[in-house]
Design a protein around this motif. Sequence first.
Motif, mmCIF file in Angstrom:
data_model
loop_
_atom_site.group_PDB
_atom_site.id
_atom_site.type_symbol
_atom_site.label_atom_id
_atom_site.label_comp_id
_atom_site.label_asym_id
_atom_site.label_seq_id
_atom_site.Cartn_x
_atom_site.Cartn_y
_atom_site.Cartn_z
ATOM 1 N N ALA A 154 -58.235 -12.475 -9.550
ATOM 2 C CA ALA A 154 -57.483 -11.291 -9.142
ATOM 3 C C ALA A 154 -58.041 -9.998 -9.705
ATOM 4 C CB ALA A 154 -56.017 -11.436 -9.567
ATOM 5 N N GLY A 155 -59.111 -10.077 -10.459
ATOM 6 C CA GLY A 155 -59.605 -8.870 -11.099
ATOM 7 C C GLY A 155 -61.073 -8.641 -10.838
ATOM 8 N N SER A 156 -61.724 -7.977 -11.787
ATOM 9 C CA SER A 156 -63.130 -7.647 -11.641
ATOM 10 C C SER A 156 -63.795 -7.682 -13.004
ATOM 11 C CB SER A 156 -63.286 -6.253 -11.016
ATOM 12 O OG SER A 156 -62.693 -5.278 -11.857
ATOM 13 N N LEU A 157 -65.101 -7.635 -13.002
ATOM 14 C CA LEU A 157 -65.876 -7.609 -14.229
ATOM 15 C C LEU A 157 -66.535 -6.248 -14.338
ATOM 16 C CD1 LEU A 157 -67.161 -9.058 -16.678
ATOM 17 C CD2 LEU A 157 -68.984 -9.802 -15.135
ATOM 18 N N SER A 158 -66.217 -5.504 -15.373
ATOM 19 C CA SER A 158 -66.729 -4.140 -15.516
ATOM 20 C C SER A 158 -67.503 -3.995 -16.815
ATOM 21 C CB SER A 158 -65.577 -3.123 -15.491
ATOM 22 O OG SER A 158 -64.891 -3.176 -14.267
ATOM 23 N N LEU A 159 -68.721 -3.429 -16.729
ATOM 24 C CA LEU A 159 -69.554 -3.183 -17.894
ATOM 25 C C LEU A 159 -69.972 -1.726 -17.912
ATOM 26 C CD1 LEU A 159 -71.958 -6.265 -17.683
ATOM 27 C CD2 LEU A 159 -69.915 -6.068 -19.070
ATOM 28 N N ASP A 160 -70.647 -1.341 -18.989
ATOM 29 C CA ASP A 160 -71.239 -0.014 -19.025
ATOM 30 C C ASP A 160 -72.286 0.128 -17.927
ATOM 31 O OD1 ASP A 160 -69.802 1.100 -21.007
ATOM 32 O OD2 ASP A 160 -71.355 1.017 -22.544
ATOM 33 N N ASN A 161 -72.670 1.369 -17.616
ATOM 34 C CA ASN A 161 -73.647 1.604 -16.549
ATOM 35 C C ASN A 161 -74.975 0.928 -16.832
ATOM 36 O OD1 ASN A 161 -71.642 3.224 -15.569
ATOM 37 N ND2 ASN A 161 -72.684 5.155 -15.978
ATOM 38 N N GLY A 162 -75.437 0.991 -18.073
ATOM 39 C CA GLY A 162 -76.738 0.470 -18.403
ATOM 40 C C GLY A 162 -77.846 1.435 -18.002
ATOM 41 N N THR A 163 -79.062 1.065 -18.283
ATOM 42 C CA THR A 163 -80.238 1.848 -17.917
ATOM 43 C C THR A 163 -81.329 0.892 -17.441
ATOM 44 O OG1 THR A 163 -81.205 1.740 -20.138
ATOM 45 C CG2 THR A 163 -79.697 3.579 -19.676
#
Length: 222
Positions: free
Chosen positions: A116-125
């Motif tokens: 029911a959700g999502s996986l969120s991380l920093d933008n990264g480079t």
Amino acid sequence: STTIFKVTNSSDTTLIGFGVNGSTVFNENSLTDADFRIEGDSKTHLVFVDSSLDRIGIGDSTPVALLDIGGATATYIDGTDDLIVKDDLEVDDTIWATTMNGGTGYFNTLYATIFAGSLSLDNGTAALPSHGFTHDNGTGMYMDNTNRLGFSTNRTERLLIDSTGNIGIGVTNPANFKLEIAGNIGPEANNTRSLGSSATKWANVYSTNFNGATAYITIYYS
């Protein structure tokens, strides 16, 4: 709070204290040998507290992390303030992570079912993509900018998808065509592949010149 009932050892050190307000404290004197466990129907260590190492095991008698579920093998963690899960991990909402694996911004291994959700991380480079690999954190996927997705190898951007869906290979701003390439392209072997077909043709082909003494070109007319 006032202790109304307590369990002590032979030295009269409190192991379990029951307070007047309903509070219960186990190992209040921080003894290193005062482990605590709860048995289940088939598991002797359904919940186990290792007081000497400050760790909790669920279904495990030798926890290797702050919280060890199922008795996994510690390969990348140091056991301090870590969570380790042996079997599947199901997450029914959102996972947010600022950085992973010591601040390098990637997951070592993630086996997660997210319904029911999502996986969120920093933008990264490009140099440290947020979706990378354990033994090669300079290869992976990252968010180049808002609505722009980048892929890198050797800490260098190789492919970019912009907000309109245009793709650039070696191109940082593929604004003119659906696919823009900075470099030469060709088949893996001579005289083996086609560009389009007799059934599906390109409308126009623009070229400054065709190199070579002989131009091997088959033209299909509509």
